[in-house]
Design an enzyme around this catalytic site. Structure first.
Site, mmCIF file in Angstrom:
data_model
loop_
_atom_site.group_PDB
_atom_site.id
_atom_site.type_symbol
_atom_site.label_atom_id
_atom_site.label_comp_id
_atom_site.label_asym_id
_atom_site.label_seq_id
_atom_site.Cartn_x
_atom_site.Cartn_y
_atom_site.Cartn_z
ATOM 1 N N TYR A 23 -4.669 -6.920 5.211
ATOM 2 C CA TYR A 23 -3.684 -8.515 5.519
ATOM 3 C C TYR A 23 -3.970 -9.191 6.289
ATOM 4 C CZ TYR A 23 -0.121 -5.473 2.549
ATOM 5 O OH TYR A 23 0.569 -4.659 1.899
ATOM 6 N N HIS A 97 -0.627 -13.294 -3.430
ATOM 7 C CA HIS A 97 -0.589 -11.912 -2.192
ATOM 8 C C HIS A 97 -2.057 -11.983 -1.465
ATOM 9 C CE1 HIS A 97 2.410 -10.044 -4.705
ATOM 10 N NE2 HIS A 97 1.894 -10.419 -6.295
HETATM 11 C C1 DQA Z 1 1.426 -8.508 -0.876
HETATM 12 C C2 DQA Z 1 1.077 -7.454 -1.819
HETATM 13 C C3 DQA Z 1 2.398 -6.750 -1.782
HETATM 14 O O1 DQA Z 1 1.736 -5.615 -2.832
HETATM 15 C C4 DQA Z 1 2.852 -5.459 -0.134
HETATM 16 O O2 DQA Z 1 4.021 -4.880 -0.715
HETATM 17 C C5 DQA Z 1 3.139 -7.201 0.381
HETATM 18 C C6 DQA Z 1 2.247 -8.062 1.052
HETATM 19 C C7 DQA Z 1 0.349 -9.154 -0.358
HETATM 20 O O3 DQA Z 1 0.556 -10.247 0.372
HETATM 21 O O4 DQA Z 1 -1.266 -8.652 -0.515
HETATM 22 O O5 DQA Z 1 4.279 -6.651 1.481
HETATM 23 O O6 DQA Z 1 2.271 -9.016 -1.319
#
Ligand code: DQA
Length: 141
Positions: A23, A97
């Site tokens: 992330y 995302h």
């Molecule tokens: C997310 C991807 C999701 O699968 C995950 O549960 C998240 C973050 C992303 O920003 O990549 O909490 O939304």
């Protein structure tokens, strides 16, 4: 002045320390600052919650605004409640995302909210938020 909601769901308050290899190292506060620096004239409602019902309330509040950007976190993959809330709000909407959910576990490839939004951005990290806000501001959807 345009008013845009940027909503962040469950677990996104831990950005910066949560799996930085997936992330990134920016905190949610850093992402908010990026947006405020890039769009100084925007009336930006930037929020995070770990409570699904509270998020549904935020989505409803965005009715009548100029656009809504949402990273629902894990709710993406199973919250029909969030889908239905998004469907009922008629403003330009983008799902964001940070990670490329399509290159990860099988269950992350499914989004139950995507049918209720205009566009989806995945895998661009914090830049995805900038692109999403730019889109809703320019969108005639
Ligand atoms: C997310 C991807 C999701 O699968 C995950 O549960 C998240 C973050 C992303 O920003 O990549 O909490 O939304």
């Amino acid at each position: 002045m345009s008013r845009v909601f940027v909503l962040n769901g469950v677990n996104l308050g831990t950005l910066g320390t949560r799996r930085p290899e997936v992330y990134g190292t920016l905190t949610l506060h850093d992402i908010e600052k990026l947006l405020r620096d890039e769009f100084p004239d925007l009336d930006l409602e930037f929020r995070q919650t770990d409570f699904e019902g509270e998020m549904v309330g935020f989505v409803r509040e965005a009715a009548g605004s100029d656009g809504l950007v949402i990273n629902p976190g894990a709710w993406t993959h199973y919250s029909y409640a969030l889908h239905d809330a998004l469907e009922a709000v008629d403003v330009p909407k983008v799902e964001v995302h940070l990670s490329n959910v399509h290159a990860r576990e099988e269950w992350r490839r499914v989004s139950v909210v995507s049918p209720a939004v205009d566009a989806v951005v995945a895998g661009m990290g914090a830049q995805g938020y900038l692109a999403a806000v730019r889109y809703v501001l320019g969108s005639d959807a």
